[in-house]
Design a protein around this motif. Structure first.
Motif, PDB file in Angstrom:
ATOM      1  N   GLU A 153       5.674   9.106  -1.523  1.00 18.62           N
ATOM      2  CA  GLU A 153       4.271   8.320  -1.801  1.00 18.62           C
ATOM      3  C   GLU A 153       3.331   8.890  -2.940  1.00 18.62           C
ATOM      4  OE1 GLU A 153       0.116   8.819   1.032  1.00 18.62           O
ATOM      5  OE2 GLU A 153       2.126   8.526   1.957  1.00 18.62           O
ATOM      6  N   THR A 154       3.779   9.906  -3.596  1.00 19.93           N
ATOM      7  CA  THR A 154       3.352  10.431  -4.980  1.00 19.93           C
ATOM      8  C   THR A 154       3.730   9.445  -6.151  1.00 19.93           C
ATOM      9  OG1 THR A 154       4.839  11.998  -5.224  1.00 19.93           O
ATOM     10  CG2 THR A 154       2.607  12.966  -4.657  1.00 19.93           C
ATOM     11  N   ALA A 155       5.076   9.134  -6.055  1.00 18.08           N
ATOM     12  CA  ALA A 155       5.655   8.226  -6.931  1.00 18.08           C
ATOM     13  C   ALA A 155       4.843   6.650  -6.626  1.00 18.08           C
ATOM     14  CB  ALA A 155       7.124   8.099  -6.591  1.00 18.08           C
ATOM     15  N   ALA A 156       4.786   6.429  -5.594  1.00 16.58           N
ATOM     16  CA  ALA A 156       4.211   5.121  -5.160  1.00 16.58           C
ATOM     17  C   ALA A 156       2.550   4.906  -5.732  1.00 16.58           C
ATOM     18  CB  ALA A 156       4.287   4.917  -3.564  1.00 16.58           C
ATOM     19  N   MET A 157       1.929   5.956  -5.523  1.00 14.58           N
ATOM     20  CA  MET A 157       0.592   6.127  -5.983  1.00 14.58           C
ATOM     21  C   MET A 157       0.428   5.951  -7.582  1.00 14.58           C
ATOM     22  SD  MET A 157      -1.604   8.907  -3.952  1.00 14.58           S
ATOM     23  CE  MET A 157      -0.549  10.222  -3.867  1.00 14.58           C
ATOM     24  N   ALA A 158       1.403   6.819  -8.160  1.00 14.26           N
ATOM     25  CA  ALA A 158       1.566   6.501  -9.673  1.00 14.26           C
ATOM     26  C   ALA A 158       2.043   5.403 -10.339  1.00 14.26           C
ATOM     27  CB  ALA A 158       2.446   7.722 -10.404  1.00 14.26           C
ATOM     28  N   ILE A 159       2.929   4.675  -9.644  1.00  7.99           N
ATOM     29  CA  ILE A 159       3.241   3.500  -9.979  1.00  7.99           C
ATOM     30  C   ILE A 159       2.173   2.158  -9.902  1.00  7.99           C
ATOM     31  CG2 ILE A 159       5.006   1.667  -9.762  1.00  7.99           C
ATOM     32  CD1 ILE A 159       6.976   3.860  -8.884  1.00  7.99           C
ATOM     33  N   SER A 160       1.733   2.117  -8.752  1.00  5.79           N
ATOM     34  CA  SER A 160       0.778   1.073  -8.530  1.00  5.79           C
ATOM     35  C   SER A 160      -0.441   1.619  -8.895  1.00  5.79           C
ATOM     36  CB  SER A 160       0.607   1.161  -6.809  1.00  5.79           C
ATOM     37  OG  SER A 160       0.085   2.431  -6.347  1.00  5.79           O
TER      38      SER A 160
END
Length: 501
Positions: A153-160
């Protein structure tokens, strides 16, 4: 939970690449500060209406509303319905006057009528509110993207989040406008048109009669939240939306006051219709016997179950982009307040954007059109965007900060701003007294609630905003009645810039 078809994954990836492409294209149209912040104030009705509607039906209505439908039934329409009521109120009360102003922020209007101290106070509240709202959207985007792509989820937040920051940084309001139109078309086609058709055609539902039979009777109770729950959603969204910088900045983009008024009211009606469709989708997921671990996943589950491959991916991308739409708008709103209310005053020593013509080459409309101004705005937007992504990654629960900001925005700032548009004569003293007393009331109520007074009195409860509005209203009207030095509200109009189209 259905697994996504590879075609859906491809469509979602293509969608985000298109968003970045729009940002690059919009950069070519952004040649002045007004281009970057308010799209040159020249949007016609179809584009303006689509942009306002896209902002209103963001992730809270699309994903949150579907979850509420799954969990609570038709009462969940209050999420989007309150936003719609706020837009209708804004359109009927002040949008036409608002569009005629040459302001860039709500706090310019506050200072015109109540002085510089009130403007700084309003600016601080607006910055906290817009940053908190942006962080909530980034957290929501991360949750959706993590589920779609099966990544942390942290990677998803950063990318989006970085995708949003990138296209907002490049094109400003033109990027936001163009991406909002794409999102509006796809969400309307998907949620309002295709979802009802495919839901009723599904053998798991059995048509309209099957839908009516399979949804629990308790889910048809429009008053399921009770009067306190209904009041909560109305107080949370309606006053804050009427005076929200992100909404005001969109109104400033309209070509004239007729477009601003009509587009805002119709966007409110559209928001209520869209909210109903989202809630019904959640109820259909329940009726089909699809189980989800979290109501927030009901939208993804319903779209994956009822829509064909490709169409499902496009709509899931649009749902994720709904959060992106709100995030980009609030990043831009926050950067505008920082630039217009703090940077110009405390760094350049200027009262407002209107007095900036001596710092560069002026256009015919008196506004500065230098690349330096645009890049300053870009730098501020980039800094705020990166800050919100960082906060989203490191803070798990930002919702109390959002409730805190909404409490002060709606409970304190709403009354003085509202009356500056509807009264023929106002009292600057009344504005300051109202701001001070309502702020003390909201803060005191929240402290009481957090220290044992009950959830309704705490941050996120009904009573802080309610008491703040009541105290602000009574004190404002009392001081106004006693003050013999009342003035005509300063909402100056630039007729030349707003000639009929």
């Amino acid at each position: 939970m259905h697994s996504l078809h590879p075609l859906d994954i491809a469509v979602i990836i293509a969608y985000f690449l298109a968003m970045i492409g729009i940002g690059l294209w919009s950069m070519r149209r952004t040649k002045s500060r007004e281009d970057y912040l308010v799209a040159g104030r020249r949007l016609g009705f179809p584009v303006f209406f689509g942009c306002i509607a896209a902002l209103a039906v963001g992730g809270a209505v699309t994903v949150g509303g579907t979850g509420k439908g799954y969990e609570d039934g038709v009462a969940g329409i209050l999420v989007g319905g309150s936003l719609g009521m706020g837009l209708i109120a804004l359109g009927m009360l002040i949008s036409s006057k608002l569009n005629r102003l040459r302001a860039l922020s709500i706090n310019e209007v506050v200072e015109r009528n109540y002085g510089p101290a009130a403007r700084v106070f309003g600016a601080v509240l607006t910055i906290v509110y817009t940053i908190a709202l942006t962080v909530v959207q980034v957290v929501s985007m991360g949750a959706i993207a993590a589920g779609l792509f099966k990544i942390p989820e942290t990677a998803a937040m950063a990318i989006s989040g970085l995708v949003v920051v990138f296209y907002t940084f490049l094109g400003g309001m033109w990027s936001v406008t163009m991406t909002d139109i794409v999102q509006f078309v796809i969400k309307t086609l998907g949620v309002v048109i295709l979802v009802p058709i495919f839901v009723l055609a599904s053998p798991r539902i059995g048509g309209l009669s099957g839908f009516l039979d399979k949804v629990p009777e308790t889910h048809w109770d429009l008053g399921a939240y009770g009067w306190t729950g209904t009041l909560y959603w109305i107080l949370l969204y309606v006053p804050g939306l009427v005076i929200g910088q992100d909404i005001w900045q969109r109104v400033f983009t309209a070509r004239n006051e007729r477009i601003a008024r009509t587009g805002t009211i119709l966007a409110g009606v559209y928001s209520i219709l869209y909210a109903l469709c989202a809630v019904l989708l959640g109820m259909a997921v329940l009726a089909a016997g699809i189980e989800v671990d979290n109501p927030a996943l009901a939208f993804e589950a319903g779209v994956s179950a009822f829509l064909p491959a490709g169409v499902a991916g496009l709509l899931l991308a649009a749902a994720l982009a709904a959060c992106m739409s709100v995030a980009s708008g609030t990043i831009l709103a926050c950067s505008t307040v920082v630039y217009n209310d703090l940077y110009l005053r405390f760094v350049r020593g200027q009262k407002s954007s209107e007095s900036a013509s001596h710092t560069g080459e002026a256009k015919a409309d008196g506004q500065v059109a230098t690349s330096r101004d645009v890049w300053i705005n870009r730098a501020i937007a980039l800094s705020i965007g990166l800050l919100t992504v960082l906060l989203a990654v490191v803070i798990s629960d930002i919702f109390k900060a959002l409730d805190l900001a909404y409490g002060f925005l709606s409970g304190c700032v709403f009354i003085p701003v509202f009356f500056s548009f509807v009264l023929r004569r106002i009292s600057p003293r009344a504005g300051l007294v109202s701001l001070a007393l309502s702020a003390l009331t909201v803060a005191g109520t929240m402290v009481y609630g957090e220290t044992g007074g009950g959830a309704d009195f705490a941050i996120g409860g009904n009573w802080p905003i309610t008491f703040g509005i009541i105290v602000g209203l009574v004190s404002y009207l009392s001081v106004t009645a006693l003050d013999h030095n009342r003035i005509v509200p300063n909402i100056e109009i630039d007729d030349e810039a707003h000639a009929p189209a």
